[in-house]
Design an enzyme around this catalytic site. Structure first.
Site, PDB file in Angstrom:
ATOM      1  N   HIS A 156     -28.101  -2.584 -36.219  1.00  0.00           N
ATOM      2  CA  HIS A 156     -26.763  -2.786 -35.630  1.00  0.00           C
ATOM      3  C   HIS A 156     -26.695  -2.200 -34.215  1.00  0.00           C
ATOM      4  CE1 HIS A 156     -25.442  -3.729 -39.761  1.00  0.00           C
ATOM      5  NE2 HIS A 156     -26.284  -2.755 -40.060  1.00  0.00           N
ATOM      6  N   SER A 277     -30.635  -6.064  -5.500  1.00  0.00           N
ATOM      7  CA  SER A 277     -29.325  -6.667  -5.273  1.00  0.00           C
ATOM      8  C   SER A 277     -29.104  -6.788  -3.773  1.00  0.00           C
ATOM      9  CB  SER A 277     -28.255  -5.766  -5.898  1.00  0.00           C
ATOM     10  OG  SER A 277     -27.012  -5.958  -5.242  1.00  0.00           O
ATOM     11  N   LYS A 283     -29.841  -1.015  -7.170  1.00  0.00           N
ATOM     12  CA  LYS A 283     -30.125  -1.884  -8.328  1.00  0.00           C
ATOM     13  C   LYS A 283     -31.594  -2.279  -8.430  1.00  0.00           C
ATOM     14  CE  LYS A 283     -27.566  -3.472 -10.897  1.00  0.00           C
ATOM     15  NZ  LYS A 283     -26.632  -4.583 -10.810  1.00  0.00           N
ATOM     16  N   GLU A 290     -34.215 -11.973 -17.833  1.00  0.00           N
ATOM     17  CA  GLU A 290     -32.942 -12.680 -18.042  1.00  0.00           C
ATOM     18  C   GLU A 290     -33.155 -14.197 -18.017  1.00  0.00           C
ATOM     19  OE1 GLU A 290     -29.940 -11.031 -15.332  1.00  0.00           O
ATOM     20  OE2 GLU A 290     -30.939  -9.116 -15.575  1.00  0.00           O
TER      21      GLU A 290
END
Ligand code: ARG
Length: 461
Positions: A156, A277, A283, A290
């Site tokens: 979970h 970024s 970043k 992704e």
């Protein structure tokens, strides 16, 4: 605009409708397979007495030269033809006249397109399997490099129990190994010769299909000509194998997107496989992972698209089946690209042993505390309740098991002894596991050795 069926019609076809139905733009990828199939078909026609030895030699020479031209210049396989079969046949007729016009005797494009796709998958599936084995190897290398490092396992997505980092890497290798076998099954399913089926009813020429199958490297012949003309189950099985492999890669991607992030930071992504970024200088983004996660939808879409295209078809070939090829090629390209990038990302990961180990400690040892009590004769359900009470107190006070005094332990249960603190550690927790599929270090080493063995067997060391 060139087609194989103009004799039946008055005048030229509507240009836009012809273009709409043409598949040469994408089925040119089957060129090599179409040529090999046509060469073997010419030999089969000679054995059947339809072509003379001289005609076969001429046809074979032209087909071989087409292959050579295409190898030298891939742009050669293009033009206004309806599909790759038309392109190949037109080229042979242009070179040989009537001998070329005899090549299509007893053969239909319905079986030809099935043949080409089967030949294509038979030669391309092993390349995907190699790429899958490459990702498995990268995971095995990371498992080995992790040695006895610990991390929490999650259920979970809450910390559950300590495991070896190696066990975690091998947990991603296991599904990919199943994918490898699933592709093997799809390859075997493709491995049946459809030629001899004609357009639907079979062929009236004396074609020795067993010899033809052998000639083309097929291990068997299809069962039924009507089924064969519209059977795309082998393509659907391939697309399912692609989809499930993508689902597994997507889960690898998701895990490392999260576990490489600042909140966890059990691993660090290699700079070369991260992106920055344009606005926020701090970043370090996991774009390649992704994209793997994002592209999974495409593979699943191709599978669903083909299943839906097939589901309402009446018996026999229907043009809807032309949709199979872009699905197969699209899924293959997507998966191939994702396997390569995931292999690089996994290879480039660095383990942050300290962060991973410290997250493996604390209240997630609760099951081990309960097991300690079971070892002292307390029934498990009762032990669960005692430890649950202790956890509730510790959470409220912002503490963990290591800070409990013996007095506090014994207040919870008089079965606790002074050894409890030393017995309840992440290292002891993994050592205590007993089953071969568990995170026990000896079990993980044995599984890793077995995996290496399997990789050796695939020629991937
Ligand atoms: N381009 C067609 C396909 O991909 C080839 C088979 C054509 N057969 C036919 N009867 N129109 O399915």
């Amino acid at each position: 605009m060139t087609n194989l069926w103009s004799g039946r019609f008055e005048g030229a076809p509507d240009a836009a409708a012809f273009e709409f139905g043409a598949s040469f733009r994408f089925d040119r990828r089957l060129f090599q397979d179409d040529v090999m199939g046509s060469r073997a078909w010419a030999r089969a026609l000679a054995r059947a007495g339809v072509l003379s030895a001289r005609e076969v030699a001429e046809i074979d020479g032209v087909l071989a030269s087409l292959l050579a031209r295409a190898q030298a210049d891939p742009g050669f396989v293009s033009g206004a033809d309806e599909d790759v079969h038309s392109f190949v046949e037109r080229s042979v007729v242009e070179a040989l006249g009537d001998a070329g016009r005899r090549l299509h005797t007893g053969r239909s494009r319905n079986e030809q397109v099935s043949l080409d796709l089967r030949l294509y998958l038979k030669r391309r599936i092993p390349l995907l399997q190699r790429a899958i084995a490459g990702v498995v190897r990268a995971l095995a290398d990371q498992a080995e490099a992790a040695e006895d490092a610990l991390m929490p396992a999650f259920t979970h997505f809450r910390p559950a129990q300590p495991v070896l980092v190696a066990h975690f890497f091998l947990s991603h290798a296991a599904p990919l190994r199943r994918d490898f076998e699933r592709f093997e099954a799809a390859r075997v399913e493709s491995d049946a010769l459809p030629l001899g089926s004609g357009a639907i009813a079979g062929t009236s020429y004396e074609i020795d299909v067993d010899t033809l199958a052998h000639d083309l490297g097929f291990s068997r012949v299809v069962d039924n000509s009507m089924d064969a003309s519209s059977d795309r189950d082998f393509a659907a099985s391939f697309l399912f194998a692609c989809s499930l492999t993508m689902v597994h890669l997507s889960r690898v991607a998701e895990d490392f997107i999260i576990l490489c992030g600042d909140e966890h930071h059990f691993f660090e992504l290699s700079d070369a496989l991260s992106t920055g970024s344009s606005m926020m200088p701090q970043k370090k983004n996991p774009d390649p992972l992704e994209l793997v996660r994002g592209k999974t939808g495409r593979a699943i879409g191709h599978l669903v698209g083909l299943l839906v295209a097939i589901k309402g078809l009446p018996t026999g070939y229907n043009k809807d089946l032309q949709e199979d090829k872009e699905a197969v090629f699209g899924a293959e390209d997507t998966l191939g690209g994702c396997l390569a990038v995931v292999q690089s990302v996994v290879h480039g990961l660095t383990l942050d042993r300290g962060r991973a180990a410290s997250a493996a400690s604390g209240l997630l040892l609760a099951t081990d505390v309960a097991d300690y009590l079971v070892g002292r004769g307390v029934p498990f359900r009762r032990a669960h309740e005692v430890v649950g009470g202790l956890v509730r107190k510790l959470v409220a006070e912002g503490r963990d098991f290591g800070s409990l005094s013996l007095h506090e332990w014994r207040a919870a249960s008089d079965r606790f002894e002074g050894d409890v603190v030393a017995r309840v550690t992440p290292g002891a927790s993994v050592m205590a596991k007993r089953t071969p599929q568990s995170t026990a270090p000896a079990a993980v080493s044995a599984r890793l050795a077995a995996l290496r063995n399997w990789l050796d067997g695939q020629g991937v060391c």
